[in-house]
Write a protein that holds these residues in place. Structure first.
Motif, PDB file in Angstrom:
ATOM      1  N   ASN A   1       0.772  -1.219   0.059  1.00  0.00           N
ATOM      2  CA  ASN A   1       0.095  -0.057   0.093  1.00  0.00           C
ATOM      3  C   ASN A   1       0.823   1.439   0.066  1.00  0.00           C
ATOM      4  OD1 ASN A   1      -2.568  -0.937  -0.206  1.00  0.00           O
ATOM      5  ND2 ASN A   1      -2.457  -1.819   2.097  1.00  0.00           N
ATOM      6  N   GLN A   2       1.864   1.180   0.975  1.00  0.00           N
ATOM      7  CA  GLN A   2       2.988   2.407   0.652  1.00  0.00           C
ATOM      8  C   GLN A   2       3.407   2.674  -0.775  1.00  0.00           C
ATOM      9  OE1 GLN A   2       3.444   4.435   3.419  1.00  0.00           O
ATOM     10  NE2 GLN A   2       4.341   5.857   1.696  1.00  0.00           N
ATOM     11  N   LEU A   3       3.699   1.723  -1.176  1.00  0.00           N
ATOM     12  CA  LEU A   3       4.461   1.892  -2.817  1.00  0.00           C
ATOM     13  C   LEU A   3       3.230   2.082  -3.683  1.00  0.00           C
ATOM     14  CD1 LEU A   3       6.481  -1.520  -2.819  1.00  0.00           C
ATOM     15  CD2 LEU A   3       7.547   0.854  -2.822  1.00  0.00           C
ATOM     16  N   ILE A   4       2.240   1.572  -3.712  1.00  0.00           N
ATOM     17  CA  ILE A   4       1.121   2.153  -4.411  1.00  0.00           C
ATOM     18  C   ILE A   4       0.713   3.454  -4.277  1.00  0.00           C
ATOM     19  CG2 ILE A   4      -1.307   1.966  -4.765  1.00  0.00           C
ATOM     20  CD1 ILE A   4      -0.989  -1.241  -4.577  1.00  0.00           C
TER      21      ILE A   4
ATOM     22  N   SER B   1       0.494   2.976 -10.477  1.00  0.00           N
ATOM     23  CA  SER B   1       0.243   1.760  -9.671  1.00  0.00           C
ATOM     24  C   SER B   1      -1.161   1.884  -9.105  1.00  0.00           C
ATOM     25  CB  SER B   1       1.134   1.548  -8.501  1.00  0.00           C
ATOM     26  OG  SER B   1       2.319   1.272  -9.072  1.00  0.00           O
ATOM     27  N   GLN B   2      -1.553   3.214  -8.637  1.00  0.00           N
ATOM     28  CA  GLN B   2      -2.727   3.505  -8.390  1.00  0.00           C
ATOM     29  C   GLN B   2      -4.106   3.178  -9.733  1.00  0.00           C
ATOM     30  OE1 GLN B   2      -2.914   7.320  -6.862  1.00  0.00           O
ATOM     31  NE2 GLN B   2      -1.405   6.890  -5.361  1.00  0.00           N
ATOM     32  N   ARG B   3      -3.471   3.521 -10.628  1.00  0.00           N
ATOM     33  CA  ARG B   3      -4.535   3.426 -11.971  1.00  0.00           C
ATOM     34  C   ARG B   3      -4.432   1.797 -12.059  1.00  0.00           C
ATOM     35  NH1 ARG B   3      -2.439   2.270 -16.421  1.00  0.00           N
ATOM     36  NH2 ARG B   3      -0.645   3.306 -16.259  1.00  0.00           N
ATOM     37  N   ARG B   4      -3.350   0.959 -11.978  1.00  0.00           N
ATOM     38  CA  ARG B   4      -3.278  -0.390 -12.184  1.00  0.00           C
ATOM     39  C   ARG B   4      -4.306  -1.215 -11.112  1.00  0.00           C
ATOM     40  NH1 ARG B   4       2.227   0.324 -12.715  1.00  0.00           N
ATOM     41  NH2 ARG B   4       3.023   0.573 -14.648  1.00  0.00           N
TER      42      ARG B   4
ATOM     43  N   SER C   1       0.862  -7.247 -13.371  1.00  0.00           N
ATOM     44  CA  SER C   1       0.990  -5.873 -13.908  1.00  0.00           C
ATOM     45  C   SER C   1       1.301  -4.936 -12.837  1.00  0.00           C
ATOM     46  CB  SER C   1       0.091  -5.339 -14.991  1.00  0.00           C
ATOM     47  OG  SER C   1       0.123  -3.997 -15.101  1.00  0.00           O
ATOM     48  N   LEU C   2       0.527  -5.110 -11.796  1.00  0.00           N
ATOM     49  CA  LEU C   2       0.528  -4.177 -10.614  1.00  0.00           C
ATOM     50  C   LEU C   2       1.770  -4.518  -9.823  1.00  0.00           C
ATOM     51  CD1 LEU C   2      -0.950  -2.414  -8.439  1.00  0.00           C
ATOM     52  CD2 LEU C   2      -1.567  -4.144  -7.494  1.00  0.00           C
ATOM     53  N   LEU C   3       2.257  -5.802  -9.817  1.00  0.00           N
ATOM     54  CA  LEU C   3       3.354  -5.883  -9.215  1.00  0.00           C
ATOM     55  C   LEU C   3       4.451  -5.393  -9.870  1.00  0.00           C
ATOM     56  CD1 LEU C   3       2.841  -9.771  -7.792  1.00  0.00           C
ATOM     57  CD2 LEU C   3       2.684  -7.580  -6.339  1.00  0.00           C
ATOM     58  N   SER C   4       4.641  -5.578 -11.079  1.00  0.00           N
ATOM     59  CA  SER C   4       5.745  -4.972 -11.900  1.00  0.00           C
ATOM     60  C   SER C   4       6.178  -3.522 -11.830  1.00  0.00           C
ATOM     61  CB  SER C   4       5.710  -5.306 -13.423  1.00  0.00           C
ATOM     62  OG  SER C   4       4.608  -4.852 -14.049  1.00  0.00           O
ATOM     63  N   GLY C   5       4.771  -2.794 -11.602  1.00  0.00           N
ATOM     64  CA  GLY C   5       4.961  -1.447 -11.604  1.00  0.00           C
ATOM     65  C   GLY C   5       5.580  -0.822 -10.304  1.00  0.00           C
ATOM     66  N   LEU C   6       5.654  -1.712  -9.203  1.00  0.00           N
ATOM     67  CA  LEU C   6       6.125  -1.500  -8.128  1.00  0.00           C
ATOM     68  C   LEU C   6       7.623  -1.336  -7.923  1.00  0.00           C
ATOM     69  CD1 LEU C   6       3.520  -3.309  -5.774  1.00  0.00           C
ATOM     70  CD2 LEU C   6       3.324  -0.961  -6.542  1.00  0.00           C
ATOM     71  N   LYS C   7       8.222  -0.330  -7.819  1.00  0.00           N
ATOM     72  CA  LYS C   7       9.756  -0.123  -7.822  1.00  0.00           C
ATOM     73  C   LYS C   7      10.149   0.655  -6.895  1.00  0.00           C
ATOM     74  CE  LYS C   7      10.423  -1.085 -12.677  1.00  0.00           C
ATOM     75  NZ  LYS C   7       9.142  -1.196 -13.211  1.00  0.00           N
TER      76      LYS C   7
ATOM     77  N   GLU D   1      16.779   4.517  -1.629  1.00  0.00           N
ATOM     78  CA  GLU D   1      17.587   5.637  -1.591  1.00  0.00           C
ATOM     79  C   GLU D   1      16.695   6.994  -1.433  1.00  0.00           C
ATOM     80  OE1 GLU D   1      20.749   8.048  -4.070  1.00  0.00           O
ATOM     81  OE2 GLU D   1      20.451   6.064  -4.396  1.00  0.00           O
ATOM     82  N   ASP D   2      15.512   6.982  -1.903  1.00  0.00           N
ATOM     83  CA  ASP D   2      14.651   8.363  -1.455  1.00  0.00           C
ATOM     84  C   ASP D   2      14.083   8.040  -0.307  1.00  0.00           C
ATOM     85  OD1 ASP D   2      13.198  10.788  -2.440  1.00  0.00           O
ATOM     86  OD2 ASP D   2      11.264   9.398  -2.605  1.00  0.00           O
ATOM     87  N   LYS D   3      13.601   6.973   0.038  1.00  0.00           N
ATOM     88  CA  LYS D   3      12.878   6.705   1.220  1.00  0.00           C
ATOM     89  C   LYS D   3      14.120   7.115   2.665  1.00  0.00           C
ATOM     90  CE  LYS D   3       8.761   5.881   0.517  1.00  0.00           C
ATOM     91  NZ  LYS D   3       7.884   7.013   1.055  1.00  0.00           N
TER      92      LYS D   3
END
Length: 200
Positions: free
Chosen positions: A16-19, A25-28, A109-115, A119-121
């Motif tokens: 949920n944090q990644l989405i 990812s929200q669209r997927r 597709s949803l999982l593949s979009g979660l990257k 480093e940013d976090k």
């Protein structure tokens, strides 16, 4: 706290944090809204249920109807992130699917979009320079370990075939296979000749 609740809670929070951080990812996620997918991990004989709404709820048990059931080994999970691999995984018996294939593809597709951008976090807590240094160090360390494992595997293969002679070398194996093929051809010719003689 039972281990199942801890694992499902950690997976749910991370997903949920990644989405939340990614508009694509929200669209997927909207394509999966109202659906339930179960994922069984064969090694542990445990099933996680992914219930999709405006977010993902990950449960250790579910009483209702499941739209798609997946069963796989833990090692296959990274491959599940690539939508094109689904049919290959099914054909290779690495993934058992019961239900809607298209739903499984949307999930992939949803999982593949979660990257995740570690480093940013991390930079939120440590600053940019420290975060970059840490992430770069971890990446180079993991490359070093992977290369070391690859080298050890190659060395072990050489020791087994060259020094200990426990396994034949690839050329010896090819020569043996060629001899087997020649023998099969000779037997087939002999059988044909014998049948001709018996018919006379």
């Amino acid at each position: 706290m039972p281990i199942d609740a801890f694992v499902t809670g950690a997976v749910e929070t991370a997903l949920n944090q990644l989405i939340k951080d990614d508009a694509d990812s929200q669209r997927r996620l909207t394509r999966l809204r109202g659906k339930v997918i179960s994922v069984k991990l064969n090694e542990f004989n445990k099933t996680m249920y992914f219930v999709f709404s405006h977010q993902i709820d990950v449960l250790a048990g579910f009483e209702g109807e499941v739209d798609c059931q997946l069963a796989l080994n833990l090692s296959v999970l990274p491959e599940l992130r690539q939508q094109a691999n689904l049919t290959q995984l099914i054909k290779a018996d690495k993934l058992a699917l019961d239900g809607d294939l298209q739903l499984a593809q949307h999930f992939s597709s949803l999982l593949s979009g979660l990257k995740p951008d570690f480093e940013d976090k991390l930079s939120e807590y440590t600053g940019d320079v420290v975060a970059h240094t840490l992430v770069s160090s971890v990446k180079s360390g993991s490359r070093f370990i992977r290369q070391g494992i690859k080298n050890r595997q190659r060395d072990l293969a050489e020791v087994i075939t060259e020094e200990w002679r426990l396994l034949p070398q690839p050329l010896e194996m090819m020569h043996f296979c060629d001899q087997v093929d020649d023998l099969k051809s000779d037997v087939a010719r002999f059988e044909a000749r014998l049948n001709q003689l018996l018919e006379r």
